[in-house]
Design an enzyme around this catalytic site. Structure first.
Site, PDB file in Angstrom:
ATOM      1  CB  THR A  19     -42.575  17.714 -23.462  1.00  0.00           C
ATOM      2  OG1 THR A  19     -41.824  16.497 -23.440  1.00  0.00           O
ATOM      3  CG2 THR A  19     -42.135  18.553 -24.652  1.00  0.00           C
ATOM      4  CG  ASP A  48     -38.575  12.933  -8.365  1.00  0.00           C
ATOM      5  OD1 ASP A  48     -39.217  12.639  -7.353  1.00  0.00           O
ATOM      6  OD2 ASP A  48     -38.944  12.654  -9.522  1.00  0.00           O
ATOM      7  CD  GLN A  77     -36.161  30.677 -12.599  1.00  0.00           C
ATOM      8  OE1 GLN A  77     -35.000  30.688 -12.957  1.00  0.00           O
ATOM      9  NE2 GLN A  77     -37.057  31.504 -13.122  1.00  0.00           N
ATOM     10  CG  HIS A  96     -43.659  14.037  -7.885  1.00  0.00           C
ATOM     11  ND1 HIS A  96     -43.277  13.071  -8.787  1.00  0.00           N
ATOM     12  CD2 HIS A  96     -43.249  13.588  -6.664  1.00  0.00           C
ATOM     13  CE1 HIS A  96     -42.671  12.084  -8.151  1.00  0.00           C
ATOM     14  NE2 HIS A  96     -42.638  12.381  -6.861  1.00  0.00           N
ATOM     15  CG  LEU A 119     -28.484  28.156 -13.303  1.00  0.00           C
ATOM     16  CD1 LEU A 119     -27.439  29.255 -13.472  1.00  0.00           C
ATOM     17  CD2 LEU A 119     -27.978  27.095 -12.330  1.00  0.00           C
ATOM     18  CE  LYS A 178     -40.270  14.906 -11.279  1.00  0.00           C
ATOM     19  NZ  LYS A 178     -41.085  14.189 -10.266  1.00  0.00           N
TER      20      LYS A 178
END
Length: 393
Positions: free
Chosen positions: A68, A19, A83, A17, A48, A66
Site C-alpha cells: 500500500t 511477479d 515504473q 521483487h 501502465l 504489492k
C-alpha cells in the site's frame, strides 16, 4: 499463452521483487489486465508502464503495487523509478529477442512490484526493479524452474527476505548432538560452543524437555536460530496431540517410542506430515524394528536404533539397517545412538547409518567445539554450498 515469472534482486530496503504473468490479450491475462486498470483501490492503483511520458512500452504492461502506497514519497517512487525500470526492461527484452516471433501487440503483461516503505535510493530502486523484471520475463519464457532444478534447490538456501533458514535433511550423513542437560546455563554454554555446520543436528533430549517443557525449543532457537532441532519426546500415547505440540514449539522433528501402540505411532507420523516436521521412531527395547516398520501403514522419516545410556557397556546392536530401509520402501534415514565415539564413526557409517547421535562425548567435553568438530571431520562432508557463489537463487 499463460506464462509466469518471478525474480528478486538487490538488497536492503530498495530490493526488488517482481511477479509477472505474460499472456494473450484475448485470454484470462487480458481480462485481468483490463480489470486492473478499471477497478482501482486506494494505495494500490495500477499504472501502465511507460518508458517516458507518452511512450508506452510493448507488450503493454501494467504495474501493480504489492504494498500500500501511503504517502507522496512512495507514490513518486512507484510512478518514477519503478515504473520506468519495468517499462525499460520490457522494451529491452523485446530488443534482445526474449519474446521470439510473438506479435508484441497480441500479448500483455501483469507485473506486480514490491516497494519497501523504507526505500530511499532512486538509483537502486530503478536498477533492482529493472533487473528483476528482465529476469522474471526470461524465466517466464524458459518456464523456470524445471522440476530437476526445483528439487535440487528447494532445501539449499534461506529466503532472502525471511532471513532464516528452515533446514531439511537431504544431504546425509549428519551429526546429532543430544542435549540431555537439565541446567539452562549449561545448555546455553554448550549451544554457544557448538560450531555452525549444515551437517549438525541438535536434539532436545527427553530429560531436558521433562525439566523445562517444550518451551526449551525456543531457548535453543535463541542461540541457534537456523538449527535443525529434534524434540525427543518418546511419545507413547496421544500421538497426534504431542506431535502437534512439538510442531507448535518450532521443532523440526518429533520422536515417538517404538514401544507405543501402532495406532499411536501412525497418528503421530500423520500429524508430523500435516505440520511439515519429521517423524522419528526410537527403537529402544523394540525386539523387531524391521517388523515394526513393515507393519505400519504410514512410514516414519527417521528410525533411531538407540541403546539406552545405562546399556552402553554392551556390544553395538544397531541391527540390520539395510533391512529397515527396505521395509520402509527405501526412503528413510537411520540414526544410530548409544556409545558413538570418534573411533567408531566410520564403522557406523559403513553399516548404512545416516545420522550419528552423540551426547556426553560432546556435551561433557572440556572443549565442546573441538569435540564436535572431531566427529564432523569423520563425516567427510563439505558445508552445503560452501564453494558456491550465490546469484539469482
Amino acid at each position: 499463452m499463460y506464462l509466469i515469472g518471478e525474480a528478486l534482486i538487490g538488497e536492503g530496503s530498495e530490493l526488488a521483487h517482481v511477479d509477472l504473468i505474460v499472456g494473450d490479450k484475448n485470454g484470462p491475462v487480458g481480462m485481468a489486465f483490463a480489470n486492473a486498470l478499471s477497478q482501482l483501490s486506494a494505495g494500490h492503483t495500477p499504472l501502465l508502464a511507460v518508458v517516458r511520458p507518452n511512450l508506452l512500452t510493448k507488450p503493454a504492461t501494467v504495474v501493480i503495487p504489492k504494498v500500500t502506497l501511503k504517502n507522496e514519497g512512495q507514490v513518486n517512487q512507484m510512478f518514477g523509478p519503478v515504473q520506468a525500470a519495468v517499462a525499460k526492461a520490457v522494451a529491452d527484452a523485446v530488443e534482445e529477442g526474449l519474446f521470439g516471433d510473438i506479435n508484441i501487440n497480441d500479448i500483455c503483461i501483469l507485473a506486480s512490484a514490491f516497494l519497501h516503505p523504507s526505500a530511499k535510493d532512486y538509483n537502486r530502486i530503478y536498477r533492482y526493479n529493472y533487473g528483476a523484471t528482465k529476469l522474471a520475463i526470461s524465466r517466464a519464457f524458459e518456464e523456470f524452474p524445471d522440476e530437476k532444478t526445483l528439487i535440487h534447490e528447494k532445501d539449499r538456501a534461506a529466503h532472502a527476505v525471511m532471513g532464516f533458514k528452515v533446514p531439511r535433511l537431504w544431504d546425509p550423513p549428519y551429526l546429532q548432538v543430544a542435549l540431555d542437560i537439565v541446567d539452562l546455563g549449561k545448555l546455553r554454554s554448550v549451544l554457544s560452543s557448538l560450531p555452525e555446520n549444515d551437517h549438525l543436528i541438535i536434539e532436545a533430549g527427553t530429560p531436558l524437555i521433562k525439566k523445562f517443557g517444550l518451551n526449551v525449543i525456543s531457548e535453543i532457537r535463541a542461540v541457534k536460530p537456523n538449527a535443525f532441532i529434534v524434540a525427543d519426546m518418546k511419545i507413547l500415547d496421544t500421538g497426534n496431540l504431542e506431535a502437534r505440540m512439538a510442531a507448535d514449539s518450532s521443532a523440526d522433528a518429533v520422536v515417538m517410542s517404538g514401544l507405543a501402540p501402532a495406532s499411536t505411532i501412525e497418528k503421530a507420523i500423520t500429524e508430523a506430515r500435516k505440520t511439515g516436521i519429521y517423524s522419528v521412531i526410537d527403537m529402544l527395547n523394540v525386539e523387531d524394528p524391521v517388523g515394526l516398520i513393515a507393519s505400519l501403514k504410514v512410514k516414519p522419516d527417521i528410525v533411531e536404533l538407540h541403546r539406552a545410556i545405562d546399556a552402553e557397556h554392551t556390544s553395538h546392536a544397531w541391527g540390520n539397517i539395510g533391512d529397515i530401509k527396505k521395509a520402509a520402501g527405501g526412503k528413510l534415514l537411520v540414526a544410530t545412538a548409544g556409545g558413538i565415539r570418534v573411533p567408531v564413526v566410520k564403522e557406523a557409517l559403513k553399516t548404512g547409518a545416516d545420522i550419528l547421535v552423540v551426547g556426553r562425548a560432546i556435551t561433557a567435553s572440556k572443549d565442546v567445539r573441538h569435540a564436535a568438530e572431531e566427529f564432523l571431520e569423520q563425516l567427510n562432508k563439505e558445508e552445503i554450498d560452501q564453494f558456491r557463489i550465490m546469484t539469482d537463487f
